[in-house]
Design a protein around this motif. Sequence first.
Motif, PDB file in Angstrom:
ATOM      1  N   UNK A 137     -20.022-153.837 -84.005  1.00  0.00           N
ATOM      2  CA  UNK A 137     -20.151-153.243 -85.341  1.00  0.00           C
ATOM      3  C   UNK A 137     -20.645-151.800 -85.197  1.00  0.00           C
ATOM      4  N   UNK A 138     -19.887-150.826 -85.698  1.00  0.00           N
ATOM      5  CA  UNK A 138     -20.312-149.425 -85.570  1.00  0.00           C
ATOM      6  C   UNK A 138     -21.527-149.127 -86.451  1.00  0.00           C
ATOM      7  N   UNK A 139     -22.611-148.687 -85.817  1.00  0.00           N
ATOM      8  CA  UNK A 139     -23.836-148.378 -86.546  1.00  0.00           C
ATOM      9  C   UNK A 139     -24.204-146.903 -86.426  1.00  0.00           C
ATOM     10  N   UNK A 140     -24.168-146.385 -85.234  1.00  0.00           N
ATOM     11  CA  UNK A 140     -24.530-144.998 -85.015  1.00  0.00           C
ATOM     12  C   UNK A 140     -23.350-144.082 -85.338  1.00  0.00           C
ATOM     13  N   UNK A 141     -23.652-142.798 -85.423  1.00  0.00           N
ATOM     14  CA  UNK A 141     -22.643-141.825 -85.829  1.00  0.00           C
ATOM     15  C   UNK A 141     -21.464-141.811 -84.862  1.00  0.00           C
ATOM     16  N   UNK A 142     -21.728-141.749 -83.562  1.00  0.00           N
ATOM     17  CA  UNK A 142     -20.648-141.707 -82.589  1.00  0.00           C
ATOM     18  C   UNK A 142     -19.844-143.006 -82.575  1.00  0.00           C
ATOM     19  N   UNK A 143     -20.503-144.118 -82.870  1.00  0.00           N
ATOM     20  CA  UNK A 143     -19.774-145.382 -82.981  1.00  0.00           C
ATOM     21  C   UNK A 143     -18.747-145.316 -84.113  1.00  0.00           C
ATOM     22  N   UNK A 144     -19.174-144.758 -85.235  1.00  0.00           N
ATOM     23  CA  UNK A 144     -18.272-144.656 -86.384  1.00  0.00           C
ATOM     24  C   UNK A 144     -17.134-143.676 -86.115  1.00  0.00           C
ATOM     25  N   UNK A 145     -17.439-142.593 -85.387  1.00  0.00           N
ATOM     26  CA  UNK A 145     -16.388-141.643 -85.022  1.00  0.00           C
ATOM     27  C   UNK A 145     -15.344-142.329 -84.141  1.00  0.00           C
ATOM     28  N   UNK A 146     -15.807-143.095 -83.175  1.00  0.00           N
ATOM     29  CA  UNK A 146     -14.888-143.790 -82.280  1.00  0.00           C
ATOM     30  C   UNK A 146     -14.051-144.814 -83.043  1.00  0.00           C
ATOM     31  N   UNK A 147     -14.681-145.561 -83.916  1.00  0.00           N
ATOM     32  CA  UNK A 147     -13.980-146.600 -84.665  1.00  0.00           C
ATOM     33  C   UNK A 147     -12.912-145.993 -85.576  1.00  0.00           C
ATOM     34  N   UNK A 148     -13.270-144.934 -86.328  1.00  0.00           N
ATOM     35  CA  UNK A 148     -12.313-144.294 -87.227  1.00  0.00           C
ATOM     36  C   UNK A 148     -11.167-143.636 -86.454  1.00  0.00           C
ATOM     37  N   UNK A 149     -11.480-143.097 -85.308  1.00  0.00           N
ATOM     38  CA  UNK A 149     -10.431-142.468 -84.490  1.00  0.00           C
ATOM     39  C   UNK A 149      -9.377-143.489 -84.081  1.00  0.00           C
ATOM     40  N   UNK A 150      -9.816-144.653 -83.644  1.00  0.00           N
ATOM     41  CA  UNK A 150      -8.876-145.691 -83.216  1.00  0.00           C
ATOM     42  C   UNK A 150      -8.064-146.201 -84.404  1.00  0.00           C
ATOM     43  N   UNK A 151      -8.692-146.366 -85.552  1.00  0.00           N
ATOM     44  CA  UNK A 151      -7.967-146.834 -86.731  1.00  0.00           C
ATOM     45  C   UNK A 151      -6.906-145.820 -87.159  1.00  0.00           C
ATOM     46  N   UNK A 152      -7.222-144.532 -87.044  1.00  0.00           N
ATOM     47  CA  UNK A 152      -6.228-143.505 -87.369  1.00  0.00           C
ATOM     48  C   UNK A 152      -5.056-143.523 -86.378  1.00  0.00           C
ATOM     49  N   UNK A 153      -5.352-143.759 -85.112  1.00  0.00           N
ATOM     50  CA  UNK A 153      -4.291-143.811 -84.112  1.00  0.00           C
ATOM     51  C   UNK A 153      -3.374-145.016 -84.320  1.00  0.00           C
ATOM     52  N   UNK A 154      -3.857-146.052 -84.952  1.00  0.00           N
ATOM     53  CA  UNK A 154      -3.039-147.249 -85.168  1.00  0.00           C
ATOM     54  C   UNK A 154      -1.969-147.032 -86.239  1.00  0.00           C
ATOM     55  N   UNK A 155      -2.239-146.123 -87.189  1.00  0.00           N
ATOM     56  CA  UNK A 155      -1.308-145.925 -88.311  1.00  0.00           C
ATOM     57  C   UNK A 155       0.087-145.508 -87.838  1.00  0.00           C
ATOM     58  N   UNK A 156       0.237-144.428 -87.036  1.00  0.00           N
ATOM     59  CA  UNK A 156       1.596-144.066 -86.592  1.00  0.00           C
ATOM     60  C   UNK A 156       2.227-145.138 -85.698  1.00  0.00           C
ATOM     61  N   UNK A 157       1.410-145.874 -84.978  1.00  0.00           N
ATOM     62  CA  UNK A 157       1.947-146.936 -84.126  1.00  0.00           C
ATOM     63  C   UNK A 157       2.580-148.040 -84.969  1.00  0.00           C
ATOM     64  N   UNK A 158       1.886-148.444 -86.056  1.00  0.00           N
ATOM     65  CA  UNK A 158       2.424-149.475 -86.945  1.00  0.00           C
ATOM     66  C   UNK A 158       3.699-149.003 -87.626  1.00  0.00           C
ATOM     67  N   UNK A 159       3.737-147.730 -88.030  1.00  0.00           N
ATOM     68  CA  UNK A 159       4.921-147.202 -88.706  1.00  0.00           C
ATOM     69  C   UNK A 159       6.131-147.139 -87.773  1.00  0.00           C
ATOM     70  N   UNK A 160       5.911-146.797 -86.530  1.00  0.00           N
ATOM     71  CA  UNK A 160       7.027-146.608 -85.596  1.00  0.00           C
ATOM     72  C   UNK A 160       7.549-147.939 -85.062  1.00  0.00           C
TER      73      UNK A 160
END
Length: 379
Positions: free
Chosen positions: A172-195
């Motif tokens: 579970x992302x709690x710290x700031x860098x954890x949230x940055x990492x989590x959001x980054x991966x979720x953003x990278x998944x979007x173009x993958x799902x579309x393609x």
Amino acid sequence: MQREAQYTNPESLSLCFSLRHTQNRSDISPKSEEIKEMKRFVAGSQARGLISRGGGGYMSTAEMMARPGSTQGVMMNKQQSQQYYYWRSRMMSSVAEKSKEVVNGGGVEAIKEEEKKDKKNGDEEKGMVNSYWGLSRPSIKRPDGTDWPWNCFMPWDSYEADLSIDLTKHHVPKKFLDKVAYRTVKLLRIPTDLFFKRRYGCRAMMLETVAAVPGMVGGMLLHLRSLRKFQQSGGWIKALLEEAENERMHLMTMVELVQPKWYERLLVLTVQGVFFNGFFGVYLLSPKLAHRIVGYLEEEAIHSYTEYLKDIDSGAIENVPAPAIAIDYWKLPKDATLKDVIIVIRADEAHHRDVNHFAADIHFQGKELREAPAPLDYH
């Protein structure tokens, strides 16, 4: 009178004597009968040349054959010509073998040399590359006695995946860098799902080309750091490189199942180039962020492979036989299928998830990786 002068010519007598002496030498090997006959043949040719030309010199056999109109009266027939070239080739090969024995210091070395040549010829027939440096892979067998067919991994590199690993773990992302990492991966998944949508075979192939990068980058940078600071790494260099190698074997397996199209290969080149340089920069600036990103990427990989299994169970994707490389690498049964392969790959991804989240936790606690023992020997 002229014929007597030809025979009494000092040069002719000397040459004939030397040739006759050569014929009668006792140091010739008994097995060299062909060489003896060859010398007699050459001696006769030289004598006939002296006779025909008045003792003025030596006429070679080739010259005699080139002069069919000469008056010597003795010509080589076709059979003699063939015997000459046969004897000549045998004499040259015998001399070469004798020279090899002298250079190698005796018959034993000559035999060893012949054995090496025989082995080299056998390797060439099998398509193997011969090395001047004497480096070659030993003969390796499977348990059933057949030859080991793979060069990319050896039998001692194969293993059985831990299928009991918890697939539901989530950091579970709690710290700031954890949230940055989590959001980054979720953003990278979007173009993958579309393609790729639900083409999970192609998706897995693309995922593995990216997933094999972080372990190599992390292991390389830790290796350089260890050299600069004269410090051991706590086993983390090996652990991260093992991860990279395992992810690469995932890719080699998926390529056997899914043949990528030209535009997918182009996409792989683009994504790998961008991701490698981007991750390299992130790891230099913040290793804990880099490892946390990889941990979340592995969580997404577990989700993707779970969906892949759902499509296999529903019949949307055919459950084809497992590739031979997968059977040998994961020690699967001979009748293993695609479903068995996806299950063991998913277990590997779960292990990589735990390793990278653990590495990130070590950094978040203000410590270095070398201060905590690396989880080795899973693979």
